[in-house]
Design a protein around this motif. Sequence first.
Motif, short mmCIF file in Angstrom:
data_model
loop_
_atom_site.label_atom_id
_atom_site.label_comp_id
_atom_site.label_asym_id
_atom_site.label_seq_id
_atom_site.Cartn_x
_atom_site.Cartn_y
_atom_site.Cartn_z
N GLU A 127 6.28 -13.90 -7.53
CA GLU A 127 5.53 -12.65 -7.56
C GLU A 127 4.43 -12.70 -8.62
OE1 GLU A 127 5.45 -9.94 -5.77
OE2 GLU A 127 6.95 -10.70 -4.37
N LYS A 128 4.75 -13.26 -9.78
CA LYS A 128 3.74 -13.40 -10.83
C LYS A 128 2.57 -14.24 -10.35
CE LYS A 128 6.95 -13.07 -14.76
NZ LYS A 128 7.53 -13.80 -15.93
N GLY A 129 2.89 -15.33 -9.65
CA GLY A 129 1.84 -16.21 -9.15
C GLY A 129 1.00 -15.56 -8.07
N GLN A 130 1.63 -14.75 -7.22
CA GLN A 130 0.88 -14.10 -6.14
C GLN A 130 -0.03 -13.00 -6.68
OE1 GLN A 130 3.81 -14.64 -2.29
NE2 GLN A 130 4.24 -12.95 -3.67
N GLN A 131 0.37 -12.38 -7.79
CA GLN A 131 -0.45 -11.31 -8.37
C GLN A 131 -1.60 -11.85 -9.22
OE1 GLN A 131 2.25 -8.78 -10.51
NE2 GLN A 131 3.48 -8.30 -8.69
N ASP A 132 -1.43 -13.05 -9.77
CA ASP A 132 -2.47 -13.64 -10.61
C ASP A 132 -2.75 -15.06 -10.15
OD1 ASP A 132 -4.17 -14.54 -12.55
OD2 ASP A 132 -2.76 -14.37 -14.22
N PRO A 133 -3.89 -15.30 -9.48
CA PRO A 133 -4.21 -16.63 -8.96
C PRO A 133 -4.32 -17.70 -10.04
CG PRO A 133 -5.62 -14.95 -7.99
CD PRO A 133 -4.90 -14.30 -9.11
N ASN A 134 -4.53 -17.27 -11.29
CA ASN A 134 -4.67 -18.23 -12.38
C ASN A 134 -3.33 -18.52 -13.07
OD1 ASN A 134 -7.53 -18.44 -12.12
ND2 ASN A 134 -7.75 -16.49 -13.22
N TYR A 135 -2.28 -17.85 -12.61
CA TYR A 135 -0.98 -18.04 -13.25
C TYR A 135 -0.38 -19.39 -12.84
CZ TYR A 135 3.89 -17.25 -14.59
OH TYR A 135 5.13 -17.37 -15.15
N VAL A 136 0.17 -20.09 -13.83
CA VAL A 136 0.80 -21.39 -13.57
C VAL A 136 2.31 -21.17 -13.42
CG1 VAL A 136 1.25 -23.71 -14.46
CG2 VAL A 136 -0.97 -22.61 -14.88
N LEU A 137 2.84 -21.52 -12.28
CA LEU A 137 4.26 -21.33 -12.01
C LEU A 137 5.11 -22.16 -12.97
CD1 LEU A 137 4.23 -21.54 -8.10
CD2 LEU A 137 4.40 -19.47 -9.50
N GLN A 138 6.15 -21.53 -13.49
CA GLN A 138 7.07 -22.20 -14.41
C GLN A 138 8.36 -22.55 -13.67
OE1 GLN A 138 6.04 -22.97 -17.56
NE2 GLN A 138 4.11 -22.03 -16.90
N MET A 139 8.75 -23.82 -13.72
CA MET A 139 9.95 -24.25 -13.03
C MET A 139 11.18 -23.69 -13.75
SD MET A 139 11.10 -28.10 -11.92
CE MET A 139 9.65 -28.24 -10.86
N HIS A 140 12.04 -23.04 -12.99
CA HIS A 140 13.25 -22.44 -13.56
C HIS A 140 14.28 -23.50 -13.91
CE1 HIS A 140 16.27 -19.40 -14.34
NE2 HIS A 140 17.10 -19.99 -13.48
N LYS A 141 14.44 -24.49 -13.04
CA LYS A 141 15.40 -25.57 -13.27
C LYS A 141 14.86 -26.82 -12.61
CE LYS A 141 19.14 -25.93 -10.76
NZ LYS A 141 19.11 -27.32 -10.24
N ALA A 142 14.88 -27.91 -13.36
CA ALA A 142 14.39 -29.17 -12.83
C ALA A 142 15.27 -29.63 -11.67
CB ALA A 142 14.37 -30.24 -13.91
N PRO A 143 14.69 -30.32 -10.69
CA PRO A 143 15.50 -30.80 -9.56
C PRO A 143 16.61 -31.71 -10.04
CG PRO A 143 13.15 -31.05 -9.12
CD PRO A 143 13.28 -30.68 -10.56
N ASP A 144 17.74 -31.63 -9.37
CA ASP A 144 18.87 -32.50 -9.71
C ASP A 144 18.49 -33.94 -9.45
OD1 ASP A 144 20.44 -30.34 -10.40
OD2 ASP A 144 21.19 -30.08 -8.35
N PRO A 145 18.75 -34.83 -10.42
CA PRO A 145 18.42 -36.24 -10.21
C PRO A 145 19.29 -36.83 -9.11
CG PRO A 145 19.75 -35.98 -12.19
CD PRO A 145 19.39 -34.60 -11.73
N VAL A 146 18.70 -37.76 -8.38
CA VAL A 146 19.44 -38.42 -7.32
C VAL A 146 20.38 -39.43 -7.96
CG1 VAL A 146 19.28 -39.87 -5.27
CG2 VAL A 146 17.52 -38.13 -5.72
N ARG A 147 21.67 -39.24 -7.75
CA ARG A 147 22.66 -40.12 -8.33
C ARG A 147 22.90 -41.32 -7.42
NH1 ARG A 147 25.05 -37.80 -12.62
NH2 ARG A 147 24.84 -35.55 -12.87
N ARG A 148 22.88 -42.48 -8.03
CA ARG A 148 23.06 -43.71 -7.27
C ARG A 148 24.53 -43.90 -6.95
NH1 ARG A 148 24.40 -48.90 -8.56
NH2 ARG A 148 23.53 -50.55 -7.24
N THR A 149 24.83 -44.11 -5.70
CA THR A 149 26.21 -44.35 -5.30
C THR A 149 26.58 -45.79 -5.55
OG1 THR A 149 25.47 -44.84 -3.05
CG2 THR A 149 26.09 -42.56 -3.53
N LYS A 150 27.87 -46.07 -5.51
CA LYS A 150 28.32 -47.43 -5.73
C LYS A 150 27.82 -48.32 -4.60
CE LYS A 150 32.49 -46.40 -8.39
NZ LYS A 150 33.96 -46.57 -8.46
N GLY A 151 27.45 -49.51 -4.97
CA GLY A 151 26.94 -50.45 -3.99
C GLY A 151 26.14 -51.53 -4.69
N PRO A 152 25.49 -52.40 -3.94
CA PRO A 152 24.71 -53.47 -4.56
C PRO A 152 23.62 -52.92 -5.45
CG PRO A 152 25.00 -53.85 -2.19
CD PRO A 152 25.46 -52.45 -2.48
N ARG A 153 23.33 -53.66 -6.50
CA ARG A 153 22.26 -53.29 -7.42
C ARG A 153 20.93 -53.24 -6.68
NH1 ARG A 153 21.49 -54.38 -12.91
NH2 ARG A 153 23.42 -55.56 -12.93
#
Length: 230
Positions: free
Chosen positions: A60-86
């Motif tokens: 909503e803040k971004g839609q009301q102000d075109p110059n507003y820079v969106l702030q990420m609430h939570k960084a994306p979860d890192p992709v965890r490597r499963t067991k297997g060959p290196r």
Amino acid sequence: MPHATASWLVENTSLTFEQIAEFCGLHILEVQAIADDTAATKLTGRDPIRAGELTHEEIEKGQQDPNYVLQMHKAPDPVRRTKGPRYTPVSKRQDKPDGIAWIIKNHPEVSDGQISKLIGTTRTTIAAIRERSHWNMANITPKDPVTLGLTSQRELDASIAKAQKAAGAAAPTDERFESDRDALIEQLRHERELHAREAEAALAAAEAGDEAPSDEIVPGIRDPFKRSDG
């Protein structure tokens, strides 16, 4: 998934292309292409609100102000490597047979399973190289896998030590350190004795009232820039 997130924001919000590009880490022309359906034909939108990366209030803040820079609430979860060959970068995968051949040649006690974990390859490939039936055997040259960047020296040493222990053989010890240590101790002892003798000589000379010749800087060392009268 920045493109999928950008696709969702284009379709479900009135944010500007600049805001979406800034938030998703894309070029504005990429966002323009997604909006024009030239790049998002087979792209499924990804909801950043459900992922917890954005909130309704932030949008909503971004839609009301075109110059507003969106702030990420939570960084994306890192992709965890499963067991297997290196995982090995594509640029280094052609070096794997050389690294495998080096281990087999220099440390045959290391099992195929250990090599598989170190290099990130299959046991079939290892067996083919060990049996010299690999399709490219004529072009395989044993090379140190650490030098090739396929594994670390610590991991390689640990695998070799484990294999030797399992085989009942004592792990090799580097005796160079001990010899260097003994040599250093002997050198320090010699220097200490030399300094002690020099100190005793200087003290004896001082007690006897002797004075160093005028052309000596310290006892036994003459001034090379001062000519003696003789």
